[in-house]
Design a protein around this motif. Structure first.
Motif, PDB file in Angstrom:
ATOM      1  N   SER A 161       0.805  -1.225   0.000  1.00 47.46           N
ATOM      2  CA  SER A 161       0.000   0.000   0.000  1.00 47.46           C
ATOM      3  C   SER A 161       0.833   1.268   0.000  1.00 47.46           C
ATOM      4  O   SER A 161       0.358   2.321  -0.429  1.00 47.46           O
ATOM      5  N   GLN A 162       2.069   1.221   0.487  1.00 45.54           N
ATOM      6  CA  GLN A 162       2.969   2.365   0.471  1.00 45.54           C
ATOM      7  C   GLN A 162       4.402   1.866   0.629  1.00 45.54           C
ATOM      8  O   GLN A 162       4.641   0.708   0.985  1.00 45.54           O
ATOM      9  N   THR A 163       5.353   2.734   0.363  1.00 41.83           N
ATOM     10  CA  THR A 163       6.764   2.359   0.421  1.00 41.83           C
ATOM     11  C   THR A 163       7.147   1.901   1.822  1.00 41.83           C
ATOM     12  O   THR A 163       6.772   2.532   2.820  1.00 41.83           O
ATOM     13  N   ASN A 164       7.898   0.827   1.894  1.00 42.89           N
ATOM     14  CA  ASN A 164       8.281   0.262   3.191  1.00 42.89           C
ATOM     15  C   ASN A 164       9.265   1.161   3.929  1.00 42.89           C
ATOM     16  O   ASN A 164      10.017   1.945   3.312  1.00 42.89           O
ATOM     17  N   THR A 165       9.260   1.036   5.246  1.00 40.15           N
ATOM     18  CA  THR A 165      10.251   1.703   6.084  1.00 40.15           C
ATOM     19  C   THR A 165      11.324   0.694   6.476  1.00 40.15           C
ATOM     20  O   THR A 165      11.302  -0.457   6.022  1.00 40.15           O
ATOM     21  N   SER A 166      12.235   1.082   7.357  1.00 43.82           N
ATOM     22  CA  SER A 166      13.306   0.175   7.754  1.00 43.82           C
ATOM     23  C   SER A 166      12.815  -0.970   8.627  1.00 43.82           C
ATOM     24  O   SER A 166      13.524  -1.964   8.797  1.00 43.82           O
ATOM     25  N   ARG A 222      18.453  -9.727  10.619  1.00 37.34           N
ATOM     26  CA  ARG A 222      18.473  -8.304  10.966  1.00 37.34           C
ATOM     27  C   ARG A 222      17.055  -7.766  10.986  1.00 37.34           C
ATOM     28  O   ARG A 222      16.177  -8.240  10.279  1.00 37.34           O
ATOM     29  N   THR A 223      16.855  -6.753  11.817  1.00 34.68           N
ATOM     30  CA  THR A 223      15.542  -6.128  11.920  1.00 34.68           C
ATOM     31  C   THR A 223      15.359  -5.061  10.860  1.00 34.68           C
ATOM     32  O   THR A 223      14.323  -4.983  10.199  1.00 34.68           O
ATOM     33  N   SER A 224      16.356  -4.228  10.697  1.00 32.90           N
ATOM     34  CA  SER A 224      16.219  -3.058   9.824  1.00 32.90           C
ATOM     35  C   SER A 224      16.698  -3.342   8.411  1.00 32.90           C
ATOM     36  O   SER A 224      17.820  -3.806   8.205  1.00 32.90           O
ATOM     37  N   TRP A 225      15.824  -3.082   7.470  1.00 30.60           N
ATOM     38  CA  TRP A 225      16.180  -3.090   6.051  1.00 30.60           C
ATOM     39  C   TRP A 225      15.108  -2.296   5.324  1.00 30.60           C
ATOM     40  O   TRP A 225      13.963  -2.209   5.765  1.00 30.60           O
ATOM     41  N   GLY A 226      15.466  -1.704   4.221  1.00 41.76           N
ATOM     42  CA  GLY A 226      14.511  -0.859   3.514  1.00 41.76           C
ATOM     43  C   GLY A 226      14.473   0.540   4.112  1.00 41.76           C
ATOM     44  O   GLY A 226      15.103   0.840   5.130  1.00 41.76           O
ATOM     45  N   GLY A 227      13.688   1.419   3.485  1.00 45.19           N
ATOM     46  CA  GLY A 227      13.549   2.777   3.978  1.00 45.19           C
ATOM     47  C   GLY A 227      14.663   3.704   3.577  1.00 45.19           C
ATOM     48  O   GLY A 227      14.675   4.876   3.980  1.00 45.19           O
ATOM     49  N   ASN A 228      15.610   3.198   2.812  1.00 47.75           N
ATOM     50  CA  ASN A 228      16.729   4.022   2.365  1.00 47.75           C
ATOM     51  C   ASN A 228      16.540   4.340   0.879  1.00 47.75           C
ATOM     52  O   ASN A 228      16.645   3.448   0.035  1.00 47.75           O
ATOM     53  N   PRO A 229      16.263   5.602   0.538  1.00 49.44           N
ATOM     54  CA  PRO A 229      16.012   5.933  -0.877  1.00 49.44           C
ATOM     55  C   PRO A 229      17.218   5.698  -1.775  1.00 49.44           C
ATOM     56  O   PRO A 229      17.072   5.627  -2.997  1.00 49.44           O
ATOM     57  N   ASP A 230      18.399   5.556  -1.168  1.00 52.20           N
ATOM     58  CA  ASP A 230      19.595   5.281  -1.963  1.00 52.20           C
ATOM     59  C   ASP A 230      19.823   3.785  -2.176  1.00 52.20           C
ATOM     60  O   ASP A 230      20.759   3.393  -2.872  1.00 52.20           O
ATOM     61  N   ASN A 231      18.978   2.951  -1.547  1.00 50.59           N
ATOM     62  CA  ASN A 231      19.098   1.496  -1.689  1.00 50.59           C
ATOM     63  C   ASN A 231      17.792   0.960  -2.271  1.00 50.59           C
ATOM     64  O   ASN A 231      16.918   0.487  -1.551  1.00 50.59           O
ATOM     65  N   LEU A 232      17.683   1.064  -3.588  1.00 55.02           N
ATOM     66  CA  LEU A 232      16.439   0.658  -4.246  1.00 55.02           C
ATOM     67  C   LEU A 232      16.220  -0.842  -4.200  1.00 55.02           C
ATOM     68  O   LEU A 232      15.094  -1.315  -4.383  1.00 55.02           O
ATOM     69  N   VAL A 233      17.270  -1.629  -3.948  1.00 53.87           N
ATOM     70  CA  VAL A 233      17.121  -3.082  -3.890  1.00 53.87           C
ATOM     71  C   VAL A 233      16.193  -3.483  -2.753  1.00 53.87           C
ATOM     72  O   VAL A 233      15.490  -4.499  -2.838  1.00 53.87           O
ATOM     73  N   GLU A 234      16.151  -2.700  -1.678  1.00 54.77           N
ATOM     74  CA  GLU A 234      15.325  -3.024  -0.518  1.00 54.77           C
ATOM     75  C   GLU A 234      14.122  -2.094  -0.393  1.00 54.77           C
ATOM     76  O   GLU A 234      13.512  -2.008   0.666  1.00 54.77           O
ATOM     77  N   THR A 235      13.778  -1.404  -1.469  1.00 54.85           N
ATOM     78  CA  THR A 235      12.656  -0.472  -1.456  1.00 54.85           C
ATOM     79  C   THR A 235      11.510  -1.035  -2.287  1.00 54.85           C
ATOM     80  O   THR A 235      11.685  -1.369  -3.467  1.00 54.85           O
ATOM     81  N   PHE A 236      10.334  -1.137  -1.682  1.00 60.64           N
ATOM     82  CA  PHE A 236       9.151  -1.704  -2.348  1.00 60.64           C
ATOM     83  C   PHE A 236       7.979  -0.738  -2.162  1.00 60.64           C
ATOM     84  O   PHE A 236       7.588  -0.433  -1.035  1.00 60.64           O
TER      85      PHE A 236
END
Length: 343
Positions: A135-140, A202-216
């Motif tokens: 529904s929206q871009t994921n956070t970390s 790990r708990t934190s992944w995604g939420g980094n606009p410079d890391n598109l591999v982990e951005t959905f």
């Protein structure tokens, strides 16, 4: 005095009548027995055909979907995982090997009742359930999906705590374990804290606009990954059947009368995504990533032991077999392409 003359059958006539009656009765009984035998045979063949078709359909459905994780071809993806190394989801699970064939119960997949001796076990790993839309871009720490079930359900949008899931778009995917969730309005927040069994590393992944591999973002989907096992086992009375086990749920008898499975593996030797040869699964070795298809033989028998008057001879797994009972058997064969491996 008037004399009344009695009339009736003589002994000879009575014996002749009884003989004729016995002959007629024998014919009627013989006709009845013949009709019953034909009915039993036809009924057994009907059930045999139905069981065979359903077995092929069920197995084909899950094999075609093996390795499915979204809209792109897995070899073109950047597929990542947060699961711990050596996780117990499955000891041999890799994204390039979405299926396996075993001669003995595989590690970390408890099969009860136990597989019938001398039969093979087929395991497929697939995201074959309905998906939930991001529904929206994921956070970390959170992945957001649309709420598609009534509020307060145990597993909103079909995803429960401890499920292994994959979030994927047409460019990339990430596999993780859901450790908890919150319903917030029309959304569900999926949590993925670090932990064990199998747990996230790990708990934190995604939420980094410079890391598109982990951005959905919107347009991506979340699928639950299932482990689906098919095997032959016997019930308490010794009747064989095809059993299915999905994830951590108990095994259950899917179809009665399935006596054996034989699986040949189609291997792609030149990276053109087509099977170049079909070999015994024991010869694949470490090359399961090159498996693109399976040829499955399903041996089915009739439930009645007197479905035929002769011991049947049939061919299964490349060998000629003579039955030791009077059941009718038929082998159903199909070749199934693994869609995630094909062009």
């Amino acid at each position: 005095m008037r004399m009344f003359q009695q009339r009736g059958l003589s002994l000879v006539e009575l014996l002749i009548s009884i003989t004729i009656g016995l002959v007629l009765m024998t014919g009627i009984v013989q006709l009845f027995l013949s009709s019953k035998e034909v009915f039993t045979t036809q009924q057994g063949l009907s059930r045999l055909q139905e069981t065979g078709r359903l077995a092929v359909e069920f197995i084909s459905r899950d094999l075609r979907q093996a390795g499915y994780m979204g809209c792109a071809h897995p070899t073109d993806w950047n597929v990542g995982t947060t699961l711990n190394n050596g996780h117990t989801f499955n000891s041999s699970f890799e994204f390039g090997t979405p299926l396996q064939v075993y001669d003995a119960p595989p590690p970390n997949i408890a099969l009860a009742p136990a597989p019938k001796a001398g039969t093979q076990i087929l395991v497929a790993y697939t995201a074959n359930d309905d998906s939930a839309s991001v529904s929206q871009t994921n956070t970390s720490e959170l992945v957001f999906i649309d709420l598609t079930t009534p509020a307060g359900e145990d597993c909103p949008s079909g995803i429960c705590a401890n499920d292994i899931v994959v979030v994927a778009d047409c460019d990339k995917a990430m596999v993780f374990q859901v450790t908890g969730f919150n319903e917030v309005g029309a959304e569900v927040e999926l949590q993925h804290q670090a932990g064990a069994d199998p747990g996230n590393a790990r708990t934190s992944w995604g939420g980094n606009p410079d890391n598109l591999v982990e951005t959905f973002s919107e347009g991506a989907e979340v699928f639950k990954i299932n482990t689906v096992a098919y095997y032959v086992a016997e019930d308490a009375e010794g009747n064989p059947g095809l059993y299915q086990k999905i994830g951590g749920d108990p095994s259950f008898e899917l179809l009665r009368g399935v006596e054996n499975l034989n699986i040949s593996v189609g291997v792609d030797n030149n990276a053109d995504r087509a099977a170049d040869e079909y070999i015994d699964h024991g010869s694949v070795g470490a090359n399961w990533k090159n498996v693109v298809a399976l040829r499955v033989e399903v041996l089915v028998r009739t439930p009645e032991d007197k479905a035929t008057s002769e011991n049947q001879t049939y061919e299964f797994a490349g060998a000629e077999v003579t039955a030791t009972d009077n059941r009718i058997r038929q082998v159903f064969t199909t070749t199934i392409g693994v869609r995630s491996k094909l062009p």
